[in-house]
Design a protein around this motif. Structure first.
Motif, PDB file in Angstrom:
ATOM      1  N   GLU A 159       0.829  -1.217   0.000  1.00  0.00           N
ATOM      2  CA  GLU A 159       0.000   0.000   0.000  1.00  0.00           C
ATOM      3  C   GLU A 159       0.861   1.264   0.000  1.00  0.00           C
ATOM      4  O   GLU A 159       0.609   2.202  -0.763  1.00  0.00           O
ATOM      5  N   THR A 160       1.888   1.274   0.848  1.00  0.00           N
ATOM      6  CA  THR A 160       2.769   2.446   0.928  1.00  0.00           C
ATOM      7  C   THR A 160       3.558   2.625  -0.360  1.00  0.00           C
ATOM      8  O   THR A 160       3.765   3.753  -0.822  1.00  0.00           O
ATOM      9  N   ALA A 161       3.988   1.508  -0.937  1.00  0.00           N
ATOM     10  CA  ALA A 161       4.742   1.574  -2.195  1.00  0.00           C
ATOM     11  C   ALA A 161       3.894   2.189  -3.306  1.00  0.00           C
ATOM     12  O   ALA A 161       4.395   2.983  -4.108  1.00  0.00           O
ATOM     13  N   LYS A 162       2.619   1.833  -3.352  1.00  0.00           N
ATOM     14  CA  LYS A 162       1.722   2.379  -4.376  1.00  0.00           C
ATOM     15  C   LYS A 162       1.609   3.892  -4.255  1.00  0.00           C
ATOM     16  O   LYS A 162       1.692   4.622  -5.246  1.00  0.00           O
ATOM     17  N   VAL A 163       1.448   4.362  -3.009  1.00  0.00           N
ATOM     18  CA  VAL A 163       1.354   5.803  -2.765  1.00  0.00           C
ATOM     19  C   VAL A 163       2.658   6.494  -3.159  1.00  0.00           C
ATOM     20  O   VAL A 163       2.655   7.559  -3.794  1.00  0.00           O
ATOM     21  N   TYR A 164       3.779   5.884  -2.777  1.00  0.00           N
ATOM     22  CA  TYR A 164       5.098   6.458  -3.088  1.00  0.00           C
ATOM     23  C   TYR A 164       5.308   6.562  -4.592  1.00  0.00           C
ATOM     24  O   TYR A 164       5.743   7.606  -5.099  1.00  0.00           O
ATOM     25  N   LEU A 165       4.979   5.508  -5.328  1.00  0.00           N
ATOM     26  CA  LEU A 165       5.198   5.506  -6.780  1.00  0.00           C
ATOM     27  C   LEU A 165       4.273   6.499  -7.479  1.00  0.00           C
ATOM     28  O   LEU A 165       4.670   7.134  -8.461  1.00  0.00           O
ATOM     29  N   GLU A 166       3.039   6.628  -6.987  1.00  0.00           N
ATOM     30  CA  GLU A 166       2.118   7.608  -7.561  1.00  0.00           C
ATOM     31  C   GLU A 166       2.648   9.023  -7.349  1.00  0.00           C
ATOM     32  O   GLU A 166       2.561   9.870  -8.245  1.00  0.00           O
TER      33      GLU A 166
END
Length: 205
Positions: A153-160
């Protein structure tokens, strides 16, 4: 010793991945990569590790979240095994907060989750990060389990967020280029007017 296309090849134990060089290998087929070919000395050296690394590197991309196993700690960070390969988790990439005691955060044999932030597919090198997976700065120090549980979940936010910043940089660069074009057009126009005025003044004399 392995047979490769009917030729005897030597596989060093250090280039064997995920198993010991014992009698259990007899009769097995392994993926191999040539390390050294010397026809004059009739010498052929191969690597199982390099073949495995090249195959696995093809499926890895920047931003991927993967499971890893801490293998060793160094003053500059930790070496983490990911899919039979060794990646570097630099101390500056472990947490947003400063780490004074690496052993208080990571231990050899510990399972972690990390993000691939860079890779060199030609040489099989991987750069890893856990600070990009922190929901809050310092979570890797205070509550690493929270980091691992929320990793995807955190990775998705970071990449966005990274993608949005990239688009902003592109837009800013585009605006700068357009601004330079307008400035050059104005400069060219002023120069043409000055040349015309000079020519008119010369002709009128």
């Amino acid at each position: 010793i392995f047979l490769v296309e009917g030729l005897r090849a030597f596989l060093p134990g250090s280039h064997l991945t995920g198993r010991l060089p014992d009698e259990d290998l007899v009769g097995q087929t392994l993926p191999l990569k040539f390390l050294e070919v010397n026809q004059e000395d009739n010498k052929l050296v191969v690597s199982n590790r390099r073949a495995v690394v090249e195959t696995q590197m093809e499926s890895l991309s920047r931003g991927d979240v993967i499971d890893g196993l801490v293998k060793a700690l160094k003053p500059y960070g930790a070496f983490v095994e990911v899919g039979g390969m060794s990646g570097l988790l630099h101390i500056s990439q472990i947490s947003m907060d400063r780490i004074n005691d690496l052993e208080a955060v990571l231990q050899p044999g510990q399972k972690i989750k990390c993000m691939i932030i860079d890779h060199d597919k030609a040489n099989g090198r991987i750069a890893l990060s856990t600070k990009t997976l922190e929901p809050e700065p310092g979570d890797m120090i205070r509550d690493p389990e929270r980091v691992y549980e929320m990793a995807e979940e955190t990775a998705k936010v970071y990449l966005e967020r990274q993608e949005q910043e990239r688009k902003k940089r592109e837009e800013s660069a585009k605006d700068i280029v357009l601004g330079l074009g307008d400035a050059l057009d104005e400069l060219t126009g002023d120069s043409a007017e000055d040349s015309s005025d000079n020519l008119d003044s010369i002709l009128s004399e």
